[in-house]
Design an enzyme around this catalytic site. Sequence first.
Site, PDB file in Angstrom:
ATOM      1  N   ASP A 196      37.592  37.060  43.240  1.00  0.00           N
ATOM      2  CA  ASP A 196      39.024  37.315  43.454  1.00  0.00           C
ATOM      3  C   ASP A 196      39.374  38.804  43.445  1.00  0.00           C
ATOM      4  O   ASP A 196      40.356  39.222  44.054  1.00  0.00           O
ATOM      5  CB  ASP A 196      39.836  36.618  42.365  1.00  0.00           C
ATOM      6  N   THR A 254      41.157  38.947  35.637  1.00  0.00           N
ATOM      7  CA  THR A 254      39.748  38.754  35.283  1.00  0.00           C
ATOM      8  C   THR A 254      39.536  37.297  34.897  1.00  0.00           C
ATOM      9  O   THR A 254      40.390  36.695  34.242  1.00  0.00           O
ATOM     10  CB  THR A 254      39.313  39.674  34.127  1.00  0.00           C
ATOM     11  N   THR A 257      34.592  42.397  33.751  1.00  0.00           N
ATOM     12  CA  THR A 257      35.297  42.970  34.904  1.00  0.00           C
ATOM     13  C   THR A 257      36.316  43.969  34.394  1.00  0.00           C
ATOM     14  O   THR A 257      36.870  43.777  33.314  1.00  0.00           O
ATOM     15  CB  THR A 257      36.016  41.831  35.661  1.00  0.00           C
ATOM     16  N   VAL A 267      31.909  36.196  47.115  1.00  0.00           N
ATOM     17  CA  VAL A 267      32.923  37.208  46.824  1.00  0.00           C
ATOM     18  C   VAL A 267      33.947  36.575  45.900  1.00  0.00           C
ATOM     19  O   VAL A 267      34.381  35.442  46.118  1.00  0.00           O
ATOM     20  CB  VAL A 267      33.591  37.709  48.135  1.00  0.00           C
TER      21      VAL A 267
HETATM   22  N1  ASP Z   1      36.932  37.567  38.375  1.00  0.00           N
HETATM   23  C1  ASP Z   1      35.579  38.019  38.526  1.00  0.00           C
HETATM   24  C2  ASP Z   1      34.936  37.267  39.637  1.00  0.00           C
HETATM   25  O1  ASP Z   1      35.093  36.073  39.712  1.00  0.00           O
HETATM   26  C3  ASP Z   1      34.758  37.859  37.281  1.00  0.00           C
HETATM   27  C4  ASP Z   1      35.397  38.299  35.998  1.00  0.00           C
HETATM   28  O2  ASP Z   1      36.547  38.688  35.976  1.00  0.00           O
HETATM   29  O3  ASP Z   1      34.727  38.284  34.958  1.00  0.00           O
HETATM   30  O4  ASP Z   1      34.229  37.865  40.406  1.00  0.00           O
END
Ligand code: ASP
Length: 338
Positions: free
Chosen positions: A236, A255, A205, A234
């Site tokens: 965060d 992330t 991310t 969906v």
């Molecule tokens: N936070 C992101 C989600 O849960 C994934 C990530 O940051 O790798 O969609």
Amino acid sequence: MKFIRVLFLFSFLVQGAFGQAPGKYVMVIHGGAGTILKSSMTPEREKAYRDELTKALQAGYKLLKAGKPSLDAVEAAIRVMEDSPLFNAGKGAVFTNEGRNELDAAIMDGKSLAAGSVAGVTTIRNPISSARAVMEKSEHVMMVGAGAEKFAKEAGLEIVDPKYFWTEDRWKGLLKARRDDSVKNLQNKKGGLLGTGNHDYKFGTVGAVALDKNGNLAAGTSTGGMTNKKFGRVGDAPIIGAGTYANKLVGISCTGWGEFFIRNVVAHDVAALMEYKGLSVKDAANELIMKKVPNLGGDGGLIALDKDGNVAMPFNTAGMYRGTVTRDGKIEVLIYKD
Ligand code: ASP
């Protein structure tokens, strides 16, 4: 008197383009947290990540240096990472359980608290720009799916065939996640929020926080979410206050395992700890990433930049792609716990 004049001259000289004390940061970015180990990285791959993060920082810094708003810098840096297949955003987005790429993004202006976000979009080349369009060209904060895509098209943004987001690496990642999940499902019928502990399938991310010459902060985040996520899930990133937040004090982009960031309202909590409890940006960020999120069982990291140019980049995973630029243009890129 002479001493005061010398002191004045000295402080004038050390004041760089941004008129603050030297060594302070004007931008921080991340390219995701997760199981990022030096042992599983080739020198070529590591260099590719470092180059791309540097390119993103340069894109943002160039605008800040020219006196452009922090929102422009955040959008520009994130677009670089969205266009790169290395990150789980835009071109390199991970696949859902059904083999689709469903993207989420958000952007927020610290000065006005204006915000925009999109979720579950499949045809917008640069979701961060569509989040900005929602913020600036609609009366809404969040738009999802086909409606968000229609709006992005009307706003003149580039629409692509969903195939544009297909990359071999991410496809293999999905196949592996499906295999692992079915094995784990057999071994452990308990299941979890996302099936059975498939939280290792997130990384990449992207996010950015910037501070402009007028002292205004902005934050943004863009992601493909988590590999093998269920239909319509969906995370965060597009939820204002969970994965993305900015006010006059601080900007934050997160992330990690999104469900835990939503439940802890992480980004806003960092800002609240600073505003109501007077915590420093480092202490506030650590409170969330080293205590609250892992205490619930989640993992990940965040980047935060405060109005004085102090930065925090904690993570509780093996690594987090991240980088900073100081107001005099010094770029630093880090990946592991070093
Ligand atoms: N936070 C992101 C989600 O849960 C994934 C990530 O940051 O790798 O969609």
